[in-house]
Design a protein around this motif. Structure first.
Motif, short mmCIF file in Angstrom:
data_model
loop_
_atom_site.label_atom_id
_atom_site.label_comp_id
_atom_site.label_asym_id
_atom_site.label_seq_id
_atom_site.Cartn_x
_atom_site.Cartn_y
_atom_site.Cartn_z
N SER A 46 48.27 46.25 42.85
CA SER A 46 48.24 45.54 41.71
C SER A 46 47.89 46.35 40.42
O SER A 46 47.39 46.11 39.21
N ASN A 47 47.87 47.75 40.71
CA ASN A 47 47.61 48.60 39.57
C ASN A 47 45.71 48.25 39.03
O ASN A 47 45.39 48.25 37.92
N LYS A 48 45.14 48.00 40.15
CA LYS A 48 43.84 47.25 40.14
C LYS A 48 43.47 46.50 38.77
O LYS A 48 42.84 46.88 38.07
N ALA A 49 44.38 45.39 38.97
CA ALA A 49 44.34 44.53 37.84
C ALA A 49 42.88 43.76 37.73
O ALA A 49 42.00 43.77 38.94
N ASN A 50 42.64 43.38 36.45
CA ASN A 50 41.33 42.82 36.17
C ASN A 50 41.61 41.52 35.74
O ASN A 50 41.63 40.47 36.47
N GLY A 51 41.35 41.10 34.26
CA GLY A 51 41.52 39.92 33.77
C GLY A 51 42.91 39.09 33.84
O GLY A 51 43.78 39.98 33.83
N LEU A 60 52.16 34.73 34.01
CA LEU A 60 50.80 35.01 34.23
C LEU A 60 50.54 36.60 33.25
O LEU A 60 51.49 37.38 33.61
N ILE A 61 49.82 36.43 32.70
CA ILE A 61 49.48 37.85 31.82
C ILE A 61 48.13 38.49 32.48
O ILE A 61 47.11 37.86 32.93
N THR A 62 48.16 39.83 32.93
CA THR A 62 47.43 40.68 33.47
C THR A 62 47.02 41.69 33.12
O THR A 62 47.89 42.60 32.31
N CYS A 63 45.64 42.16 32.83
CA CYS A 63 45.10 43.51 32.41
C CYS A 63 45.17 44.61 33.55
O CYS A 63 44.48 44.24 34.69
N GLU A 64 45.48 45.57 33.72
CA GLU A 64 45.74 46.32 34.71
C GLU A 64 45.01 47.65 34.38
O GLU A 64 45.26 48.47 33.52
N HIS A 65 43.89 47.84 35.14
CA HIS A 65 42.92 49.09 34.91
C HIS A 65 43.61 50.45 35.17
O HIS A 65 43.52 51.26 34.47
N ALA A 66 44.29 50.62 36.18
CA ALA A 66 44.87 51.74 36.64
C ALA A 66 46.17 52.31 35.92
O ALA A 66 46.13 53.60 35.77
N ALA A 67 46.65 51.44 35.45
CA ALA A 67 48.14 51.76 34.73
C ALA A 67 47.51 51.69 33.27
O ALA A 67 48.56 52.04 32.30
N SER A 68 46.48 51.15 32.64
CA SER A 68 46.21 51.08 31.27
C SER A 68 47.07 50.35 30.57
O SER A 68 47.69 50.62 29.41
N ARG A 69 47.31 49.16 30.97
CA ARG A 69 48.47 48.40 30.20
C ARG A 69 48.00 46.84 30.47
O ARG A 69 47.29 46.33 31.66
N VAL A 97 41.56 39.17 28.89
CA VAL A 97 42.56 38.62 28.15
C VAL A 97 42.61 37.02 27.93
O VAL A 97 42.37 36.56 28.69
N VAL A 98 43.14 36.53 26.77
CA VAL A 98 43.32 35.29 26.27
C VAL A 98 44.31 35.03 25.48
O VAL A 98 44.77 35.82 24.75
N VAL A 99 45.05 33.88 25.63
CA VAL A 99 46.38 33.54 24.86
C VAL A 99 45.85 32.51 23.87
O VAL A 99 45.49 31.35 24.45
N ARG A 100 46.35 32.72 22.69
CA ARG A 100 46.34 31.62 21.54
C ARG A 100 47.08 30.61 21.62
O ARG A 100 48.31 30.93 22.34
N SER A 101 47.08 29.39 21.04
CA SER A 101 48.05 28.36 21.23
C SER A 101 49.15 28.69 20.45
O SER A 101 50.10 28.02 20.64
N ASP A 102 49.18 29.70 19.38
CA ASP A 102 50.48 30.24 18.87
C ASP A 102 51.25 31.24 19.80
O ASP A 102 52.38 31.58 19.20
N GLY A 103 50.59 31.38 20.83
CA GLY A 103 51.38 32.38 21.77
C GLY A 103 50.91 33.95 21.67
O GLY A 103 51.47 34.58 22.44
N SER A 104 50.12 34.30 20.47
CA SER A 104 49.83 35.62 20.78
C SER A 104 48.51 35.76 21.55
O SER A 104 47.98 34.89 22.07
N ILE A 105 48.62 36.80 21.88
CA ILE A 105 47.49 37.52 22.99
C ILE A 105 46.54 38.51 22.57
O ILE A 105 46.87 39.28 21.90
N TYR A 106 45.36 38.20 23.00
CA TYR A 106 44.20 39.05 22.51
C TYR A 106 43.49 39.75 23.92
O TYR A 106 43.36 38.97 24.94
N PHE A 107 43.27 41.04 23.84
CA PHE A 107 42.61 41.50 24.84
C PHE A 107 41.50 42.53 24.38
O PHE A 107 41.67 42.98 23.40
#
Length: 272
Positions: A46-51, A60-69, A97-107
């Motif tokens: 999972s590239n050491k996935a976190n949030g 599904l939006i995922t934060c990947e620790h190992a791949a820095s992405r 990570v969190v997704v706003r109702s307008d579709g923008s993504i904050y991390f």
């Protein structure tokens, strides 16, 4: 619900499949819990996935620790990279990570995924530990760059405020959000304190606007005006949590080596 994991994080409820997806970072493993008690592999490696978070389309939006992405899992099963570099330099290690109702993504982008065990040891390429926004057209923007270690984040019910905690400094900051998604008016909103192990990490909001944040001893619950209502005590140090089941009246806690569930009276906020 399960134990013997390396370090659990990033729980998110899948409403269509009616299961909980969560990360086990050091084991490089994303797992799936179902109501029949089974726990199976969702993705490995999972590239050491976190949030994790779902967008309005159920991707599904995922934060990947190992791949820095930051990545997005498409219905086809393909993976789309949403963010990996800022100004030509690799991100630190996107965390939550969190997704706003307008579709923008904050991390958030601390350096924890560049440490042994939780990620891949390597020196940071960036001089900042920031909070970022991915616009609908894919544009990446750094919104705040003065955190010690930014971590959990969530919007207020009306999305006019964004809360971001700073694990290194032990407090929760609040920002005003303008119609274009930019942040202003930074201030310290609350500082979880008390007996027990643990620090500020995962953070969410319920349907009545109460804010929940991990902290010493468990999960601290704050009223909308920052009055602490109490602490949900958990047997292990909690890194993150989320609501699930059809009515969102179950809280799931990813706590160190285990996954816990607690029935609650106030449901979580539906993302969309």
């Amino acid at each position: 619900l399960g134990t013997g994991f390396a370090f659990t994080e990033g729980p998110v409820w899948h409403p269509r499949e009616r299961c909980l997806i969560f990360s086990d970072m050091p084991d490089d493993h994303m797992r799936r819990w179902r109501a029949d008690g089974s726990i199976s592999t969702f993705r490995k490696p999972s590239n050491k996935a976190n949030g994790n978070a779902f967008d309005a389309s159920g991707r599904l939006i995922t934060c990947e620790h190992a791949a820095s992405r930051v990545t997005r899992l498409e219905p086809s099963g393909n993976m789309t990279v949403l963010a990996s570099h800022w100004n030509g330099k690799e991100l630190n290690s996107p965390n939550d990570v969190v997704v706003r109702s307008d579709g923008s993504i904050y991390f958030t982008d601390p350096t924890y995924g560049r440490l042994e065990y939780y990620g891949v040891p390597r020196e940071p390429a960036l001089p900042i530990r920031g909070v970022y926004r991915i616009a609908n057209d894919g544009t990446l923007q750094v919104l705040v760059d003065d955190f010690g270690q930014p971590n959990g984040l969530c919007f207020s019910l009306d999305e006019k405020r964004l809360f971001v905690n700073d694990t290194e400094r032990g407090h929760i900051r609040a920002f005003d959000v303008d119609p274009m998604g930019a942040l202003s008016n930074s201030r310290i909103w609350a500082t979880p304190s008390g007996a027990g192990d643990g620090g500020v990490d995962g953070m969410k909001i319920d349907r009545e606007g109460n804010l929940y944040c991990t902290g010493p001893g468990g999960v601290h619950v704050f009223a909308p005006e920052a009055d602490c209502l109490g602490v949900i005590r958990v047997p292990e140090v909690v890194a993150n949590f989320n609501w699930g089941d059809d009515d969102l009246c179950s809280m799931f806690f990813t706590a160190s080596t285990s996954l816990y569930r607690l029935p609650v009276r106030i449901p979580g906020r539906r993302p969309f």
